[in-house]
Write an enzyme that holds these catalytic residues in place. Structure first.
Site, PDB file in Angstrom:
ATOM      1  N   ARG A   1       4.877  -5.409 -10.630  1.00  0.00           N
ATOM      2  CA  ARG A   1       4.587  -6.448  -9.622  1.00  0.00           C
ATOM      3  C   ARG A   1       5.593  -7.593  -9.702  1.00  0.00           C
ATOM      4  O   ARG A   1       5.240  -8.760  -9.586  1.00  0.00           O
ATOM      5  CB  ARG A   1       3.172  -7.010  -9.800  1.00  0.00           C
ATOM      6  CG  ARG A   1       2.067  -6.034  -9.540  1.00  0.00           C
ATOM      7  CD  ARG A   1       2.014  -5.642  -8.056  1.00  0.00           C
ATOM      8  NE  ARG A   1       0.804  -4.929  -7.740  1.00  0.00           N
ATOM      9  CZ  ARG A   1       0.620  -3.637  -7.979  1.00  0.00           C
ATOM     10  NH1 ARG A   1       1.585  -2.907  -8.518  1.00  0.00           N
ATOM     11  NH2 ARG A   1      -0.524  -3.051  -7.660  1.00  0.00           N
ATOM     12  N   SER A   8      -5.639  -7.269  -5.259  1.00  0.00           N
ATOM     13  CA  SER A   8      -5.799  -7.786  -6.625  1.00  0.00           C
ATOM     14  C   SER A   8      -5.366  -9.251  -6.671  1.00  0.00           C
ATOM     15  O   SER A   8      -4.266  -9.592  -6.246  1.00  0.00           O
ATOM     16  CB  SER A   8      -4.923  -6.996  -7.596  1.00  0.00           C
ATOM     17  OG  SER A   8      -5.250  -5.627  -7.548  1.00  0.00           O
ATOM     18  N   GLU A  39      -1.595 -12.637  -9.158  1.00  0.00           N
ATOM     19  CA  GLU A  39      -0.675 -11.767  -8.422  1.00  0.00           C
ATOM     20  C   GLU A  39      -0.417 -12.373  -7.048  1.00  0.00           C
ATOM     21  O   GLU A  39       0.664 -12.257  -6.487  1.00  0.00           O
ATOM     22  CB  GLU A  39      -1.308 -10.376  -8.270  1.00  0.00           C
ATOM     23  CG  GLU A  39      -0.289  -9.299  -7.953  1.00  0.00           C
ATOM     24  CD  GLU A  39      -0.795  -8.264  -6.990  1.00  0.00           C
ATOM     25  OE1 GLU A  39      -0.827  -8.561  -5.782  1.00  0.00           O
ATOM     26  OE2 GLU A  39      -1.126  -7.154  -7.440  1.00  0.00           O
TER      27      GLU A  39
HETATM   28  N1  EPU Z   1     -12.506  -1.602 -13.611  1.00  0.00           N
HETATM   29  C1  EPU Z   1     -13.746  -2.074 -14.000  1.00  0.00           C
HETATM   30  N2  EPU Z   1     -14.363  -2.980 -13.204  1.00  0.00           N
HETATM   31  C2  EPU Z   1     -13.822  -3.429 -12.049  1.00  0.00           C
HETATM   32  C3  EPU Z   1     -12.570  -2.975 -11.654  1.00  0.00           C
HETATM   33  C4  EPU Z   1     -11.922  -2.043 -12.451  1.00  0.00           C
HETATM   34  O1  EPU Z   1     -14.264  -1.692 -15.035  1.00  0.00           O
HETATM   35  O2  EPU Z   1     -14.474  -4.253 -11.390  1.00  0.00           O
HETATM   36  C5  EPU Z   1     -11.828  -0.590 -14.440  1.00  0.00           C
HETATM   37  C6  EPU Z   1     -11.815   0.764 -13.727  1.00  0.00           C
HETATM   38  O3  EPU Z   1     -12.976   1.491 -13.990  1.00  0.00           O
HETATM   39  C7  EPU Z   1     -10.597   1.412 -14.340  1.00  0.00           C
HETATM   40  C8  EPU Z   1      -9.661   0.233 -14.560  1.00  0.00           C
HETATM   41  O4  EPU Z   1     -10.467  -0.940 -14.579  1.00  0.00           O
HETATM   42  O5  EPU Z   1     -10.913   1.972 -15.599  1.00  0.00           O
HETATM   43  C9  EPU Z   1      -8.570   0.132 -13.514  1.00  0.00           C
HETATM   44  O6  EPU Z   1      -9.147  -0.015 -12.230  1.00  0.00           O
HETATM   45  P1  EPU Z   1      -8.467   0.559 -10.897  1.00  0.00           P
HETATM   46  O7  EPU Z   1      -8.051   1.966 -11.074  1.00  0.00           O
HETATM   47  O8  EPU Z   1      -9.391   0.231  -9.769  1.00  0.00           O
HETATM   48  O9  EPU Z   1      -7.120  -0.250 -10.749  1.00  0.00           O
HETATM   49  P2  EPU Z   1      -6.698  -1.734 -11.098  1.00  0.00           P
HETATM   50  O10 EPU Z   1      -5.964  -1.743 -12.381  1.00  0.00           O
HETATM   51  O11 EPU Z   1      -7.879  -2.638 -10.989  1.00  0.00           O
HETATM   52  C10 EPU Z   1      -4.358  -1.559  -9.970  1.00  0.00           C
HETATM   53  C11 EPU Z   1      -3.543  -2.325  -8.959  1.00  0.00           C
HETATM   54  C12 EPU Z   1      -4.044  -2.028  -7.552  1.00  0.00           C
HETATM   55  C13 EPU Z   1      -3.895  -0.539  -7.301  1.00  0.00           C
HETATM   56  C14 EPU Z   1      -4.705   0.228  -8.361  1.00  0.00           C
HETATM   57  C15 EPU Z   1      -4.520   1.719  -8.266  1.00  0.00           C
HETATM   58  C16 EPU Z   1      -2.786  -4.332 -10.101  1.00  0.00           C
HETATM   59  C17 EPU Z   1      -2.921  -5.811 -10.239  1.00  0.00           C
HETATM   60  N3  EPU Z   1      -3.643  -3.755  -9.236  1.00  0.00           N
HETATM   61  O12 EPU Z   1      -5.699  -2.053  -9.900  1.00  0.00           O
HETATM   62  O13 EPU Z   1      -3.211  -2.716  -6.633  1.00  0.00           O
HETATM   63  O14 EPU Z   1      -4.367  -0.195  -6.021  1.00  0.00           O
HETATM   64  O15 EPU Z   1      -4.271  -0.173  -9.691  1.00  0.00           O
HETATM   65  O16 EPU Z   1      -3.252   2.070  -8.715  1.00  0.00           O
HETATM   66  O17 EPU Z   1      -1.930  -3.743 -10.741  1.00  0.00           O
HETATM   67  C18 EPU Z   1      -2.977  -4.773  -5.472  1.00  0.00           C
HETATM   68  O18 EPU Z   1      -1.930  -4.944  -6.105  1.00  0.00           O
HETATM   69  O19 EPU Z   1      -3.375  -5.618  -4.638  1.00  0.00           O
HETATM   70  C19 EPU Z   1      -3.770  -3.596  -5.723  1.00  0.00           C
HETATM   71  C20 EPU Z   1      -4.943  -3.389  -5.126  1.00  0.00           C
END
Ligand code: EPU
Length: 336
Positions: free
Chosen positions: A162, A236, A332
Site C-alpha cells: 500500500r 480498509s 490507509e
Molecule cells: N478478520 C477478523 N475480523 C475482522 C476482519 C478480519 O478476524 O473484522 C480476520 C479474517 O478472518 C482474516 C484476516 O483478519 O483471518 C484478514 O482478513 P481479510 O482476508 O478480510 O483481509 P484484510 O487483511 O482485512 C486486506 C486488504 C483488503 C483486501 C483483503 C483481501 C489491507 C489494509 N486490506 O484486508 O483491501 O481486499 O486483504 O486481500 O491490506 C482495501 O485496501 O481497502 C482493502 C479492502
C-alpha cells in the site's frame, strides 16, 4: 474547461462526507493541466481520482482537480503479453471488466476495487494475493515542479505494501495521467488465497478461468465489504501492521489464534481487522459513524457523519489496539 465555484464534494467521495471546494475543475485532457496549475498557489490544491480513499475533515479552500482523463488503448503486444494503457480517470473496475472481456489475464483478483486507474499506483492497490505492481508496466505523470510529463517504469515507482514513490517519496509533486499494464494472453491464475479457493468450491468451479476467479473475488468482496453506493466507506481504514519476529512471537504466545502472514525480511503482517475486532469494535456505532459489522477494518458513514466524527472514531480504535496489543495502526485512508 469550466472552473466551478463553491462545489459540494459529497458526490465525489465514497465516504459521502459533506465538504466544499472553493474551486473545482474536471481535467479531461493532460494538456489542460499546465494552464490550470499556473493560476493556483499549489498548497491548497487537491487532486481527486475516484474519491474512494479520502476522508474529508474540512473544506478545500483552493482548487480541486478531478481527474477525468479517459481512454483505453492497446499499445503493443507480443506472443505472450498485451500492453494496455488506461487514462487516469477510467473507473478501475470498468477497466478490469474490459480486460476480462478480452481474456487478458492479470487483473481478475483486483476486481471490484472502488476508485480510478490513476489512483491505483499511488497506494499500490492489492487484494487476494495480487498487487498492482504485478501487472504494472509504466505510467505517465505531470511534474508540477518542472511542468513536464515524465514516464515512470516499475523500478522508478518504489512499490511497497500500500505504498509507492508517489505516496511517500514525492507526495503531491506528480499527477498521474495514464497507466500502462502488462497483461497475459495465457491465464496464469492466482488462487493461492484461501478465500478464493473456498469460493470457487462453493461456485462448483473445477477448472478456474479468468472470469470465474473474478466472479469469486466479487462474491467475497460483496459478502464482506459494504458497497459505497449504499453505506459510505473507503475500504480498509488502516493498513495491516507489520511487526518484527520478536514482537510476533510474544503476541502469538498470548493469542495463538491470531492471523499472521510472513512479510518482507522475516517481518510479519498482522490482520488489523482481527486486532480491532478483539478490542470489541466490530459493529460499533456512535451517531452515524461506525465500524462495519462484517469487517472491522472498515469504518462506515451510515448517513450524516462528519469527517471529524469518522476521524475521531479511527483514533479511538487505534488507541485501543495500541493499549491492548502494543501495536500501532497506520491509516490507509488519506485525510484532508
Ligand atoms: N478478520 C477478523 N475480523 C475482522 C476482519 C478480519 O478476524 O473484522 C480476520 C479474517 O478472518 C482474516 C484476516 O483478519 O483471518 C484478514 O482478513 P481479510 O482476508 O478480510 O483481509 P484484510 O487483511 O482485512 C486486506 C486488504 C483488503 C483486501 C483483503 C483481501 C489491507 C489494509 N486490506 O484486508 O483491501 O481486499 O486483504 O486481500 O491490506 C482495501 O485496501 O481497502 C482493502 C479492502
Amino acid at each position: 474547461m469550466l472552473i466551478e465555484e463553491n462545489i459540494s464534494l459529497l458526490p465525489y467521495n465514497s465516504f459521502h462526507i459533506e465538504a466544499r471546494a472553493k474551486h473545482f475543475v474536471s481535467i479531461a485532457d493532460a494538456d489542460q493541466l499546465g494552464s490550470i496549475l499556473e493560476k493556483d498557489d499549489g498548497k491548497s490544491q487537491l487532486v481527486l481520482g475516484g474519491g474512494s480513499n479520502i476522508l474529508f475533515t474540512r473544506d478545500v479552500k483552493g482548487l480541486v482537480l478531478k481527474m477525468d482523463i479517459r481512454g483505453i488503448t492497446m499499445v503493443k503486444e507480443n506472443d505472450s503479453h498485451i500492453f494496455v494503457r488506461a487514462g487516469a480517470g477510467e473507473n478501475w473496475h470498468s477497466f478490469v471488466r474490459y480486460a476480462i472481456g478480452r481474456n487478458w489475464a492479470g487483473l481478475e483478483n483486483l476486481s471490484l476495487i472502488p476508485g480510478s486507474v490513476g489512483a491505483a499506483p499511488i497506494q499500490n492497490i492489492g487484494a487476494y494475493g495480487v498487487e498492482l505492481k504485478d501487472v504494472f508496466y509504466e505510467l505517465e505523470a505531470y511534474d508540477r515542479k518542472n511542468k513536464k510529463v515524465y514516464t515512470f517504469g516499475l523500478n522508478d515507482c518504489a512499490f511497497g505494501y500500500r505504498d509507492s514513490f508517489f505516496k511517500s517519496g514525492e507526495k503531491n509533486r506528480y499527477i498521474i495521467l495514464n497507466v500502462t499494464f502488462i497483461l497475459n494472453k495465457t491465464a496464469v491464475l492466482n488462487t493461492s488465497y484461501g478465500a478464493i479457493r473456498e469460493e470457487l468450491g462453493q461456485m462448483d468451479v473445477r477448472t478456474p478461468s479468468i472470469r470465474s476467479v473474478s466472479q469469486a473475488v466479487i462474491n467475497i468482496r460483496q459478502s464482506k465489504l459494504p458497497d459505497p453506493a449504499e453505506i459510505g466507506n473507503a475500504g480498509s481504514f488502516f493498513k495491516n501492521p507489520v511487526v518484527d519476529q520478536a514482537r510476533f512471537q510474544s503476541l502469538s504466545k498470548d493469542y495463538p489464534d491470531m492471523p499472521a502472514y510472513p512479510h518482507e525480511e522475516g517481518s510479519v503482517k498482522l490482520a488489523a481487522g482481527w486486532l480491532i475486532e478483539q478490542c470489541g469494535w466490530k459493529g460499533y456505532r456512535k451517531g452515524d459513524a461506525g465500524v462495519h459489522q462484517r469487517q472491522a477494518l472498515v469504518l462506515v458513514n451510515y448517513g450524516h457523519a462528519t469527517g471529524k466524527e469518522i476521524f475521531d472514531l479511527g483514533e479511538e480504535v487505534a488507541a485501543s489496539v495500541k493499549k491492548r496489543f502494543a501495536v500501532g495502526l497506520e491509516r490507509e485512508v488519506n485525510v484532508w
